[in-house]
Design a protein around this motif. Structure first.
Motif, PDB file in Angstrom:
ATOM      1  N   GLU A   1       0.772  -1.340  -0.143  1.00  0.00           N
ATOM      2  CA  GLU A   1       0.001   0.210  -0.033  1.00  0.00           C
ATOM      3  C   GLU A   1       0.887   1.364  -0.126  1.00  0.00           C
ATOM      4  O   GLU A   1       0.584   2.164  -0.675  1.00  0.00           O
ATOM      5  CB  GLU A   1      -0.766  -0.089   1.185  1.00  0.00           C
ATOM      6  N   HIS A   2       1.941   1.452   0.651  1.00  0.00           N
ATOM      7  CA  HIS A   2       2.750   2.584   0.890  1.00  0.00           C
ATOM      8  C   HIS A   2       3.754   2.639  -0.214  1.00  0.00           C
ATOM      9  O   HIS A   2       3.996   3.445  -0.890  1.00  0.00           O
ATOM     10  CB  HIS A   2       3.314   2.506   2.224  1.00  0.00           C
ATOM     11  N   LEU A   3       4.202   1.296  -0.632  1.00  0.00           N
ATOM     12  CA  LEU A   3       5.178   1.463  -1.608  1.00  0.00           C
ATOM     13  C   LEU A   3       4.437   1.785  -3.146  1.00  0.00           C
ATOM     14  O   LEU A   3       4.916   2.745  -3.644  1.00  0.00           O
ATOM     15  CB  LEU A   3       5.780   0.026  -1.954  1.00  0.00           C
ATOM     16  N   SER A   4       3.338   1.624  -3.399  1.00  0.00           N
ATOM     17  CA  SER A   4       2.492   1.590  -4.482  1.00  0.00           C
ATOM     18  C   SER A   4       2.289   3.266  -4.456  1.00  0.00           C
ATOM     19  O   SER A   4       1.998   3.931  -5.523  1.00  0.00           O
ATOM     20  CB  SER A   4       1.300   0.909  -4.577  1.00  0.00           C
ATOM     21  N   LEU A   5       2.212   3.721  -3.263  1.00  0.00           N
ATOM     22  CA  LEU A   5       1.616   5.410  -2.949  1.00  0.00           C
ATOM     23  C   LEU A   5       2.911   6.162  -3.660  1.00  0.00           C
ATOM     24  O   LEU A   5       2.784   7.280  -4.341  1.00  0.00           O
ATOM     25  CB  LEU A   5       1.577   5.923  -1.618  1.00  0.00           C
ATOM     26  N   VAL A   6       4.294   5.704  -3.718  1.00  0.00           N
ATOM     27  CA  VAL A   6       5.365   6.300  -4.129  1.00  0.00           C
ATOM     28  C   VAL A   6       5.337   6.400  -5.717  1.00  0.00           C
ATOM     29  O   VAL A   6       5.467   7.228  -6.461  1.00  0.00           O
ATOM     30  CB  VAL A   6       6.634   5.831  -3.636  1.00  0.00           C
ATOM     31  N   VAL A   7       4.881   5.420  -6.312  1.00  0.00           N
ATOM     32  CA  VAL A   7       4.769   5.125  -7.961  1.00  0.00           C
ATOM     33  C   VAL A   7       3.525   6.215  -8.277  1.00  0.00           C
ATOM     34  O   VAL A   7       3.836   6.810  -9.191  1.00  0.00           O
ATOM     35  CB  VAL A   7       4.304   3.594  -8.251  1.00  0.00           C
ATOM     36  N   ALA A   8       2.513   6.207  -7.661  1.00  0.00           N
ATOM     37  CA  ALA A   8       1.428   7.081  -7.952  1.00  0.00           C
ATOM     38  C   ALA A   8       1.865   8.731  -7.666  1.00  0.00           C
ATOM     39  O   ALA A   8       1.587   9.334  -8.482  1.00  0.00           O
ATOM     40  CB  ALA A   8       0.116   6.729  -6.960  1.00  0.00           C
ATOM     41  N   ALA A   9       2.616   8.941  -6.622  1.00  0.00           N
ATOM     42  CA  ALA A   9       3.155  10.298  -6.376  1.00  0.00           C
ATOM     43  C   ALA A   9       4.047  10.718  -7.407  1.00  0.00           C
ATOM     44  O   ALA A   9       4.109  11.839  -7.983  1.00  0.00           O
ATOM     45  CB  ALA A   9       3.719  10.337  -5.400  1.00  0.00           C
ATOM     46  N   TRP A  10       4.908   9.610  -8.099  1.00  0.00           N
ATOM     47  CA  TRP A  10       5.708   9.995  -9.146  1.00  0.00           C
ATOM     48  C   TRP A  10       4.922  10.231 -10.450  1.00  0.00           C
ATOM     49  O   TRP A  10       5.005  11.566 -10.921  1.00  0.00           O
ATOM     50  CB  TRP A  10       6.733   8.652  -9.471  1.00  0.00           C
ATOM     51  N   ILE A  11       3.872   9.573 -10.675  1.00  0.00           N
ATOM     52  CA  ILE A  11       2.852   9.908 -11.821  1.00  0.00           C
ATOM     53  C   ILE A  11       2.258  11.346 -11.614  1.00  0.00           C
ATOM     54  O   ILE A  11       2.351  12.085 -12.396  1.00  0.00           O
ATOM     55  CB  ILE A  11       2.048   8.688 -12.044  1.00  0.00           C
ATOM     56  N   ALA A  12       1.841  11.494 -10.600  1.00  0.00           N
ATOM     57  CA  ALA A  12       1.056  12.697 -10.237  1.00  0.00           C
ATOM     58  C   ALA A  12       1.969  13.957 -10.085  1.00  0.00           C
ATOM     59  O   ALA A  12       1.647  15.036 -10.679  1.00  0.00           O
ATOM     60  CB  ALA A  12       0.321  12.755  -8.583  1.00  0.00           C
ATOM     61  N   ALA A  13       3.158  13.844  -9.599  1.00  0.00           N
ATOM     62  CA  ALA A  13       4.261  14.954  -9.845  1.00  0.00           C
ATOM     63  C   ALA A  13       4.556  15.109 -11.185  1.00  0.00           C
ATOM     64  O   ALA A  13       4.508  16.187 -11.584  1.00  0.00           O
ATOM     65  CB  ALA A  13       5.327  14.514  -8.920  1.00  0.00           C
ATOM     66  N   CYS A  14       4.782  14.025 -11.987  1.00  0.00           N
ATOM     67  CA  CYS A  14       5.005  14.112 -13.444  1.00  0.00           C
ATOM     68  C   CYS A  14       4.071  15.321 -14.112  1.00  0.00           C
ATOM     69  O   CYS A  14       4.255  16.087 -14.738  1.00  0.00           O
ATOM     70  CB  CYS A  14       5.437  13.028 -14.049  1.00  0.00           C
ATOM     71  N   ALA A  15       2.832  14.874 -13.675  1.00  0.00           N
ATOM     72  CA  ALA A  15       1.619  15.168 -14.399  1.00  0.00           C
ATOM     73  C   ALA A  15       1.372  16.861 -13.852  1.00  0.00           C
ATOM     74  O   ALA A  15       0.748  17.523 -14.708  1.00  0.00           O
ATOM     75  CB  ALA A  15       0.274  14.396 -14.117  1.00  0.00           C
ATOM     76  N   ALA A  16       1.865  17.069 -12.682  1.00  0.00           N
ATOM     77  CA  ALA A  16       1.422  18.401 -11.974  1.00  0.00           C
ATOM     78  C   ALA A  16       2.630  19.478 -12.703  1.00  0.00           C
ATOM     79  O   ALA A  16       2.223  20.709 -12.545  1.00  0.00           O
ATOM     80  CB  ALA A  16       1.937  18.268 -10.577  1.00  0.00           C
ATOM     81  N   ARG A  17       3.540  18.889 -13.329  1.00  0.00           N
ATOM     82  CA  ARG A  17       4.548  19.931 -14.046  1.00  0.00           C
ATOM     83  C   ARG A  17       3.842  20.921 -14.996  1.00  0.00           C
ATOM     84  O   ARG A  17       3.053  20.299 -15.909  1.00  0.00           O
ATOM     85  CB  ARG A  17       5.787  19.286 -14.601  1.00  0.00           C
ATOM     86  N   GLY A  18       3.861  22.087 -14.717  1.00  0.00           N
ATOM     87  CA  GLY A  18       3.128  22.863 -15.842  1.00  0.00           C
ATOM     88  C   GLY A  18       2.038  23.290 -15.274  1.00  0.00           C
ATOM     89  O   GLY A  18       1.326  24.012 -15.716  1.00  0.00           O
ATOM     90  N   GLY A  19       1.402  22.542 -13.986  1.00  0.00           N
ATOM     91  CA  GLY A  19       0.160  22.979 -13.323  1.00  0.00           C
ATOM     92  C   GLY A  19       0.824  23.529 -11.985  1.00  0.00           C
ATOM     93  O   GLY A  19       1.042  24.644 -11.870  1.00  0.00           O
ATOM     94  N   THR A  20       0.770  22.673 -11.001  1.00  0.00           N
ATOM     95  CA  THR A  20       0.910  23.268  -9.776  1.00  0.00           C
ATOM     96  C   THR A  20       2.525  23.341  -9.404  1.00  0.00           C
ATOM     97  O   THR A  20       2.939  23.870  -8.363  1.00  0.00           O
ATOM     98  CB  THR A  20       0.146  22.251  -8.488  1.00  0.00           C
TER      99      THR A  20
END
Ligand code: CS2
Length: 503
Positions: free
Chosen positions: A404-423
């Motif tokens: 559960e916690h390990l997979s959150l890091v992968v999700a955070a990577w995707i979310a942070a990549c997608a957040a560039r140019g936004g937040t």
């Protein structure tokens, strides 16, 4: 200012600055280092400096940059000298390092690099070229279609890649009857020596396939005759800022174009296979072992895994540095639970003391004197997460445990990549997959499909039986990020809730 740091000005430095006390001119080169960036200068070059100060005069370093001339331009006018600033809350110790004797820039003069690599004095080639420079395809094999690999196969005498330089120089040494050097990989890859060995054999096979039948195959020679010990390297090295430069110049009373910032902690564990000799590193705290595997896994999964988690969750939570992110109670709690998930995936019979290790890591991450930027660690996540996070997640799932916690890091990577140019600012950090990722995010796919596509691009869990399940965990976290940011993602794990129960 009294001028610039160099051999001639060393004597002007304040007494509290440590300086090389050996005769630098009588040191002969013994090591070529590929990738002479800040990490090398804070780590391997400092250990070699200690050996030189101890009287070992034949292990000077020739530093090679595979891409940019910046390091050479900064250090050449300084005779290769630079300041290492070792910092924590107790203060700062400055030490001038003298082990780098000369600097070469591969794209300017590949012939000079090959000349250094074929010099019989050179008995070790060390590398810190970063994960992406190993040019692995998504399945981990050599990316033989990469333009630089294609170039190096067509132009063996003027290579661009580490593979091209190593293969050509090993071929020339063999032809000249010069013993092969030992190749010591110092990058954060699992089984790093064995991985590079495998990639280089693949590269040599491609070379062999295009040379005439008259030549003896290079691949077999590299497979049988060249040593590639693995090593685990560790020291936190934030990128130098202009403010660091100004402060160090003030303290030295001399300009240093590129001082390097680091922490007091350092560790190096090396497999002891050096057929043509090595410095007596063990005298200076290096651990020489038969098998570095367990140490490597512990470092990659606990230190680097937590680092990536802190970086992406920190960025999404508005924290610019590791110490600030780590002071955030939710992230602090998350890291403890991440460690609790990763620890059971480590070898249980190797005598690893994971409690002492994580306690020390917590103190290192809290070092406020480093200002280690989360954006720096966030670079190249597609290359880093497989060994830092995905490997532990898959190992847990194979054992019937949740990631559960390990997979959150992968999700955070995707979310942070997608957040560039936004937040997050555009280009705040970079990844070799940036073009493909931005294309993917532009397609506005449903979360589960987008996650699966990101896994495919990065090669995460490729061909693994648990791949689908892991994607589900990641997609669930991503929905939380979308609906309520890191706060909701944490809350779903029981972090930040008064009644939190996970762990
Ligand atoms: C960091 C590493 O930038 C990163 O990805 O996780 O460079 C880390 O600081 C070193 O491996 C520490 O030894």
């Amino acid at each position: 200012m009294n001028g610039r740091l160099s051999n001639a000005t060393l004597a002007k430095l304040p007494a509290e600055v440590l300086v090389p006390r050996y005769d630098r001119k009588s040191v002969a080169p013994g090591i070529v280092h590929l990738g002479v960036g800040a990490f090398h200068r804070a780590h391997q070059a400092a250990y070699v400096d200690a050996c030189l100060a101890d009287g070992e005069s034949d292990w000077g370093i020739t530093g090679v940059s595979l891409r940019s001339p910046d390091t050479r331009d900064a250090l050449k006018p300084q005779d290769g000298l630079y300041t290492l600033a070792i910092r924590d809350s107790a203060g700062e110790q400055l030490q001038v390092i003298g082990s780098i004797q000369s600097l070469l820039v591969a794209p300017e003069d590949p012939g000079a690099v090959l000349a250094a690599l074929t010099d019989p004095h050179i008995r070790i080639v060390t590398l810190t070229i970063t994960e992406k420079a190993y040019l692995r395809a998504a399945d981990g094999t050599l990316d033989s279609a990469h333009p630089d690999i294609v170039h190096d196969l067509a132009n063996p005498g003027s290579p661009k890649t580490a593979h091209g330089f190593l293969a050509e120089s090993l071929a020339r040494r063999r032809a000249a009857g010069t013993p092969s050097f030992t190749v010591l990989c110092c990058d954060n890859l699992p089984a790093n020596g064995a991985t590079l060995h495998r990639l280089l054999i693949e590269f040599a096979k491609l070379r062999d396939a295009q040379t005439g039948s008259g030549e003896q195959p290079l691949a077999g020679h590299i497979a049988d005759e060249v040593a590639f010990p693995s090593s685990m390297v560790d020291r936190i090295v934030p990128a130098t800022t202009d403010a660091d430069r100004a402060r160090i110049a003030d303290e030295l009373g001399l300009e240093d174009a590129w001082p390097v910032m680091t922490e007091p902690f350092r560790q190096w564990v090396i497999e002891d296979r050096f057929p043509t000799g090595r410095p007596a590193w063990e005298k200076f705290g290096v651990t020489m072992v038969e098998d570095v595997g367990p140490f490597e896994d512990m470092k990659l999964r606990l230190l680097n895994g937590a680092h990536s988690g802190i970086a992406y969750l920190g960025l999404l939570s508005g924290h610019a540095t590791v110490d600030r992110a780590f002071a955030d109670p939710s992230i602090r709690q998350f890291v403890d639970w991440l460690w609790a998930e990763a620890i059971p995936t480590l070898p249980q019979d190797a005598g690893l003391d994971t409690s002492a290790y994580t306690a020390e890591l917590a103190a290192r991450f809290a070092n406020t004197a480093l200002a280690h930027r989360t954006a720096q660690i966030a670079n190249d996540g597609s290359q880093k997460l497989p060994q830092r996070i995905v490997a532990s997640a898959l190992a847990r799932m194979e054992a019937g445990l949740l990631p559960e916690h390990l997979s959150l890091v992968v999700a955070a990577w995707i979310a942070a990549c997608a957040a560039r140019g936004g937040t997050l600012p555009e280009g705040h950090f970079t990844d070799p997959l940036d073009a493909a990722l931005s294309d993917l995010f532009g397609r506005n796919l449903p979360t589960a499909e987008m996650t699966a596509a990101a896994f495919d691009l990065a090669g995460f869990a490729k061909g693994h039986a648990e791949r689908r399940k892991l994607i589900k965990f990641v997609a669930t976290h991503l929905v939380h990020f979308k609906q309520g940011g890191p706060k909701l993602a944490f809350a779903a794990l029981g972090i930040g809730n008064e009644s939190g129960t996970a762990g």
